[in-house]
Design an enzyme around this catalytic site. Structure first.
Site, PDB file in Angstrom:
ATOM      1  CB  SER A 196      -0.822  -0.025   1.175  1.00 36.00           C
ATOM      2  OG  SER A 196      -2.145   0.874   0.967  1.00 36.00           O
ATOM      3  CG  ASP A 214      -7.347  -1.705  -3.967  1.00 33.32           C
ATOM      4  OD1 ASP A 214      -7.770  -1.190  -3.336  1.00 33.32           O
ATOM      5  OD2 ASP A 214      -6.153  -2.320  -3.748  1.00 33.32           O
ATOM      6  CG  HIS A 268      -6.089  -1.474  -0.218  1.00 37.72           C
ATOM      7  ND1 HIS A 268      -5.389  -0.993  -1.421  1.00 37.72           N
ATOM      8  CD2 HIS A 268      -5.148  -0.986   0.882  1.00 37.72           C
ATOM      9  CE1 HIS A 268      -4.360  -0.412  -1.201  1.00 37.72           C
ATOM     10  NE2 HIS A 268      -4.087  -0.398   0.155  1.00 37.72           N
TER      11      HIS A 268
HETATM   12  C1  MLT Z   1      -1.500   5.988  -0.190  1.00 41.99           C
HETATM   13  O1  MLT Z   1      -2.077   7.263   0.484  1.00 41.99           O
HETATM   14  O2  MLT Z   1      -0.426   5.682  -0.320  1.00 41.99           O
HETATM   15  C2  MLT Z   1      -2.681   5.238  -0.547  1.00 41.99           C
HETATM   16  O3  MLT Z   1      -3.984   5.657  -0.574  1.00 41.99           O
HETATM   17  C3  MLT Z   1      -2.629   3.860   0.143  1.00 41.99           C
HETATM   18  C4  MLT Z   1      -2.958   4.169   1.582  1.00 41.99           C
HETATM   19  O4  MLT Z   1      -4.006   4.082   1.970  1.00 41.99           O
HETATM   20  O5  MLT Z   1      -1.831   3.951   2.336  1.00 41.99           O
END
Ligand code: MLT
Length: 205
Positions: A102, A152, A183
């Site tokens: 992520s 996702d 996700h």
């Molecule tokens: C981010 O902000 O890098 C992406 O949205 C993934 C997350 O939720 O961290």
């Protein structure tokens, strides 16, 4: 940067750079590293940004909307940290395989987008396109595994396909793995990443 380094039994293996998701820390992905290569050294880093107390690797303005200035700054900060860590712990700076989930996958992708020699490869679990409208460095010789979810809500399918295509156009060798999930990080995608790693780095052994 706050981190953990664990020296591996086999210095010919790449150092595994672990990059957690939003709200995680440097302990989160340690079990994953063992599943990918239990003989490799591990460098696990905590993101320097806090969002309501949750560690991240760069700021965002809203869900999925990145603060590009901060992304560029934090990508350099991490790349510089990798230079220092390689010297301090005496591992090969040219053999670092990032494993990110992520937000951690997004900063790993950003390292690939901005620096030709930051990483030798990457396992990206549920990444997004970190930045658009820039020329990527020549990523010949870099191996990238991407796993994504068909449902996702944070990273739509088209975005995973766009990332695959941008990296491929920059000459990286990309393997894409789909899960019919959201996700979350699944055991199936970790197993698929481990199989890819064995094939790519250990010649199938
Ligand atoms: C981010 O902000 O890098 C992406 O949205 C993934 C997350 O939720 O961290």
């Amino acid at each position: 940067m706050k981190h953990i380094f664990q020296k591996g039994k086999d210095s010919s293996r790449p150092t595994l750079l672990l990059l957690h998701g939003t709200g995680g820390n440097e302990l989160d992905l340690l079990p994953l590293a063992g599943m990918i290569d239990d003989r490799a050294s591990i460098l696990s880093v905590r993101g320097n940004v806090l969002e309501n107390g949750m560690p991240r690797f760069f700021r965002r303005l809203a869900e999925g909307v990145f603060d590009i200035e901060d992304l560029i700054y934090r990508t350099k900060e991490l790349n510089d940290f990798l230079d220092e860590a390689a010297q301090k712990y005496e591992f090969d700076r040219n053999a670092i395989l990032a494993i990110g989930y992520s937000n951690g996958a997004n900063i790993a992708a950003s390292l690939l987008f901005h620096y030709q020699n930051a990483l030798s490869g990457a396992i990206l679990h549920h990444p997004m396109v970190p930045r658009r409208g820039i020329d990527l460095p020549d990523l010949s010789g870099k191996a990238v595994f991407i796993s994504a979810g068909t449902n996702d809500p944070i990273c739509p399918q088209e975005e995973s396909i766009e990332l695959e295509s941008l990296l491929t156009q920059a000459n990286a060798k990309v393997e894409m793995h789909w899960e019919n999930r959201g996700h979350q990080l699944t055991i199936d995608e970790v197993n698929a990443a481990a199989a890819w790693y064995k094939e790519t780095y250990l010649g199938g052994k």
